[in-house]
Design an enzyme around this catalytic site. Structure first.
Site, PDB file in Angstrom:
ATOM      1  N   CYS A   1       0.851  -1.189   0.000  1.00  0.00           N
ATOM      2  CA  CYS A   1       0.000   0.000   0.000  1.00  0.00           C
ATOM      3  C   CYS A   1       0.892   1.247   0.000  1.00  0.00           C
ATOM      4  O   CYS A   1       0.604   2.233  -0.676  1.00  0.00           O
ATOM      5  CB  CYS A   1      -0.885   0.043   1.243  1.00  0.00           C
ATOM      6  SG  CYS A   1      -1.750  -1.476   1.636  1.00  0.00           S
TER       7      CYS A   1
ATOM      8  N   HIS B   1       0.825   4.826  -1.820  1.00  0.00           N
ATOM      9  CA  HIS B   1       0.237   5.931  -1.051  1.00  0.00           C
ATOM     10  C   HIS B   1       1.200   6.652  -0.103  1.00  0.00           C
ATOM     11  O   HIS B   1       0.804   7.598   0.576  1.00  0.00           O
ATOM     12  CB  HIS B   1      -0.980   5.433  -0.275  1.00  0.00           C
ATOM     13  CG  HIS B   1      -2.095   4.993  -1.177  1.00  0.00           C
ATOM     14  ND1 HIS B   1      -2.783   5.860  -1.990  1.00  0.00           N
ATOM     15  CD2 HIS B   1      -2.629   3.770  -1.422  1.00  0.00           C
ATOM     16  CE1 HIS B   1      -3.705   5.207  -2.676  1.00  0.00           C
ATOM     17  NE2 HIS B   1      -3.627   3.926  -2.362  1.00  0.00           N
TER      18      HIS B   1
ATOM     19  N   ARG C   1     -13.680   0.410   0.164  1.00  0.00           N
ATOM     20  CA  ARG C   1     -12.599   1.068  -0.571  1.00  0.00           C
ATOM     21  C   ARG C   1     -11.313   0.246  -0.530  1.00  0.00           C
ATOM     22  O   ARG C   1     -10.598   0.104  -1.519  1.00  0.00           O
ATOM     23  CB  ARG C   1     -12.350   2.464   0.009  1.00  0.00           C
ATOM     24  CG  ARG C   1     -11.435   3.299  -0.847  1.00  0.00           C
ATOM     25  CD  ARG C   1     -12.116   3.551  -2.171  1.00  0.00           C
ATOM     26  NE  ARG C   1     -11.278   4.235  -3.146  1.00  0.00           N
ATOM     27  CZ  ARG C   1     -10.433   3.633  -3.967  1.00  0.00           C
ATOM     28  NH1 ARG C   1     -10.253   2.335  -3.900  1.00  0.00           N
ATOM     29  NH2 ARG C   1      -9.753   4.317  -4.858  1.00  0.00           N
TER      30      ARG C   1
ATOM     31  N   CYS D   1      -8.751  -1.617  -3.493  1.00  0.00           N
ATOM     32  CA  CYS D   1      -7.310  -1.414  -3.633  1.00  0.00           C
ATOM     33  C   CYS D   1      -6.542  -2.720  -3.509  1.00  0.00           C
ATOM     34  O   CYS D   1      -5.511  -2.888  -4.150  1.00  0.00           O
ATOM     35  CB  CYS D   1      -6.805  -0.379  -2.629  1.00  0.00           C
ATOM     36  SG  CYS D   1      -6.491   1.198  -3.445  1.00  0.00           S
TER      37      CYS D   1
HETATM   38  C1  HEC Z   1      -0.860   0.263  -7.624  1.00  0.00           C
HETATM   39  C2  HEC Z   1      -1.047   1.349  -6.704  1.00  0.00           C
HETATM   40  C3  HEC Z   1      -1.934   1.127  -5.498  1.00  0.00           C
HETATM   41  C4  HEC Z   1      -1.721   0.266  -4.439  1.00  0.00           C
HETATM   42  C5  HEC Z   1      -0.617  -0.741  -4.289  1.00  0.00           C
HETATM   43  C6  HEC Z   1      -2.766   0.541  -3.474  1.00  0.00           C
HETATM   44  N1  HEC Z   1      -3.575   1.539  -3.928  1.00  0.00           N
HETATM   45 FE1  HEC Z   1      -5.003   2.516  -2.877  1.00  0.00          FE
HETATM   46  N2  HEC Z   1      -5.445   3.654  -4.485  1.00  0.00           N
HETATM   47  C7  HEC Z   1      -4.825   3.593  -5.719  1.00  0.00           C
HETATM   48  C8  HEC Z   1      -5.472   4.484  -6.654  1.00  0.00           C
HETATM   49  C9  HEC Z   1      -5.087   4.725  -8.122  1.00  0.00           C
HETATM   50  C10 HEC Z   1      -6.524   5.104  -5.929  1.00  0.00           C
HETATM   51  C11 HEC Z   1      -7.500   6.180  -6.470  1.00  0.00           C
HETATM   52  C12 HEC Z   1      -6.821   7.525  -6.455  1.00  0.00           C
HETATM   53  C13 HEC Z   1      -6.507   7.930  -5.050  1.00  0.00           C
HETATM   54  O1  HEC Z   1      -7.368   8.439  -4.352  1.00  0.00           O
HETATM   55  O2  HEC Z   1      -5.381   7.638  -4.599  1.00  0.00           O
HETATM   56  C14 HEC Z   1      -6.450   4.585  -4.567  1.00  0.00           C
HETATM   57  C15 HEC Z   1      -7.274   4.993  -3.536  1.00  0.00           C
HETATM   58  C16 HEC Z   1      -7.195   4.533  -2.232  1.00  0.00           C
HETATM   59  C17 HEC Z   1      -7.994   5.033  -1.135  1.00  0.00           C
HETATM   60  C18 HEC Z   1      -9.010   6.172  -1.200  1.00  0.00           C
HETATM   61  C19 HEC Z   1      -8.375   7.485  -0.886  1.00  0.00           C
HETATM   62  C20 HEC Z   1      -9.374   8.592  -0.771  1.00  0.00           C
HETATM   63  O3  HEC Z   1      -8.950   9.770  -0.759  1.00  0.00           O
HETATM   64  O4  HEC Z   1     -10.564   8.332  -0.616  1.00  0.00           O
HETATM   65  C21 HEC Z   1      -7.647   4.303  -0.024  1.00  0.00           C
HETATM   66  C22 HEC Z   1      -8.215   4.470   1.373  1.00  0.00           C
HETATM   67  C23 HEC Z   1      -6.640   3.365  -0.427  1.00  0.00           C
HETATM   68  N3  HEC Z   1      -6.380   3.527  -1.769  1.00  0.00           N
HETATM   69  C24 HEC Z   1      -6.049   2.419   0.413  1.00  0.00           C
HETATM   70  C25 HEC Z   1      -5.132   1.453  -0.008  1.00  0.00           C
HETATM   71  C26 HEC Z   1      -4.653   0.387   0.824  1.00  0.00           C
HETATM   72  C27 HEC Z   1      -5.040   0.149   2.253  1.00  0.00           C
HETATM   73  C28 HEC Z   1      -3.791  -0.333   0.071  1.00  0.00           C
HETATM   74  C29 HEC Z   1      -3.079  -1.616   0.434  1.00  0.00           C
HETATM   75  C30 HEC Z   1      -3.954  -2.716   0.803  1.00  0.00           C
HETATM   76  C31 HEC Z   1      -3.713   0.311  -1.237  1.00  0.00           C
HETATM   77  N4  HEC Z   1      -4.561   1.389  -1.245  1.00  0.00           N
HETATM   78  C32 HEC Z   1      -2.891  -0.097  -2.252  1.00  0.00           C
HETATM   79  C33 HEC Z   1      -3.716   2.834  -6.020  1.00  0.00           C
HETATM   80  C34 HEC Z   1      -3.131   1.901  -5.174  1.00  0.00           C
END
Ligand code: HEC
Length: 301
Positions: free
Chosen positions: A215, A219, A258, A262
């Site tokens: 993650c 992020h 959400r 992810c």
């Molecule tokens: C390959 C890249 C990638 C990975 C790895 C990833 N994410 Fe994301 N995530 C994104 C994208 C693209 C979005 C949509 C755009 C944004 O808000 O970041 C997102 C959105 C989110 C959001 C919403 C943010 C908001 O402002 O509402 C959360 C919460 C989140 N991710 C949590 C996680 C968690 C927990 C993990 C691990 C389990 C994870 N992400 C792993 C790409 C990723």
């Protein structure tokens, strides 16, 4: 004299209690401050610090005004809209007539008509305290979990963990919490709570799925970079604004929903939204945003 000694020892005893209570979150506090510092440095002048934080971003991305400086740390509650100028303009347009208003009303109706819910949550402005570590059960309870526990205890059938009634009720809770001006306030008051936090953190930073991404790759280190047309949001502020109405879903969803999305993006079969894995992950994430204002419900792409 004796009075004075008693007074002093009372103060010392009080200080010891405070120290003990707060020492369980000592590491979490270090983590939180380091994250705030990193994000402020990264986003306060993206052009100047380009070599350090955005070595792979193109000139166009950095110069055409689509990536703007974050001046106020509280803006991180907006996710990518804190720094992605073009996306922020679209966001502001939608916020003029946000699609979740009916959900808040539906949530208020549920609250007023379900006696069990009203009894469990006499004050609806409580979003800032979740997820919380339940010392008696020795596990992390998310707001979604607390609502479903309440229903079960009253002999009612639990609701979906990701959308529908539960998201509506959380939208009402969030709007009341926002109105009350509350800020995220996650506590770590015991060794068991500290261990749950550490497990959540470890999972957040672990590479997994066939893409071998954590993650944090997206992020923390990746925050502010683009994946196709989307900017990546920072961990700081990731939990302030739920439930969220996503344009992609065309509906409202909980934090649990959400995270599931992810995990799938990572190339992994998602964990159960009702399980401890998800709850501990959210406990860690919410602690990182301690002090930021509650801003839900909100909209995201
Ligand atoms: C390959 C890249 C990638 C990975 C790895 C990833 N994410 Fe994301 N995530 C994104 C994208 C693209 C979005 C949509 C755009 C944004 O808000 O970041 C997102 C959105 C989110 C959001 C919403 C943010 C908001 O402002 O509402 C959360 C919460 C989140 N991710 C949590 C996680 C968690 C927990 C993990 C691990 C389990 C994870 N992400 C792993 C790409 C990723």
């Amino acid at each position: 004299m004796i009075k004075k000694i008693l007074k002093v020892s009372a103060i010392v005893a009080f200080a010891t209690v405070v120290l003990n209570a707060s020492s369980y979150n000592a590491q979490a506090e270090k983590d939180r401050l380091a994250l705030r510092d990193y994000m402020m440095k990264k986003f306060s002048n993206p052009l100047k610090d380009r070599a350090k934080f955005f070595p792979y971003s193109t000139d166009k991305e950095l110069h055409d005004g689509s990536l703007i400086a974050v001046k106020n740390i509280e803006d991180f509650r907006l996710g990518t809209y804190a720094f992605a100028k073009n996306a922020k303009e679209q966001y502001d347009d939608i916020k003029e007539m946000p699609p979740y208003l009916d959900n808040i009303d539906a949530g208020e109706e549920i609250y007023n008509s379900n006696i069990a819910i009203k009894k469990c949550f006499p004050n609806p402005a409580i979003v800032q305290n979740y997820p919380m570590f339940d010392e008696a059960k020795r596990k992390v309870i998310t707001l979604t979990g607390a609502i479903n526990n309440c229903l079960k205890a009253a002999g009612q059938k639990p609701w979906s963990w990701t959308k529908g009634k539960i998201a509506d009720l959380e939208a009402y809770f969030a709007s009341m919490t926002q109105e009350a001006g509350k800020r995220i306030d996650i506590k770590i008051n015991s060794k068991a709570a500290q261990a749950a936090y550490e497990r959540g953190k470890k999972e957040y930073y672990s590479q997994r799925g066939y893409l071998k991404l954590s993650c944090a790759n997206c992020h923390v280190q990746g925050a502010g970079k683009r994946v196709r047309a989307e900017y990546l949001s920072p961990l700081l502020g990731a939990t302030t604004h739920f439930p969220v109405y996503r344009l992609k879903w065309q509906s409202l969803g909980t934090l649990e929903r959400r995270i599931k999305g992810c995990e799938k993006n990572q190339g992994e079969t998602p964990h159960k939204p009702s399980g401890q894995w998800t709850a501990e992950m959210l406990y860690f994430m919410a602690y990182m945003s301690n002090g930021l204002p509650i801003d839900g419900p909100d909209i995201r792409k």
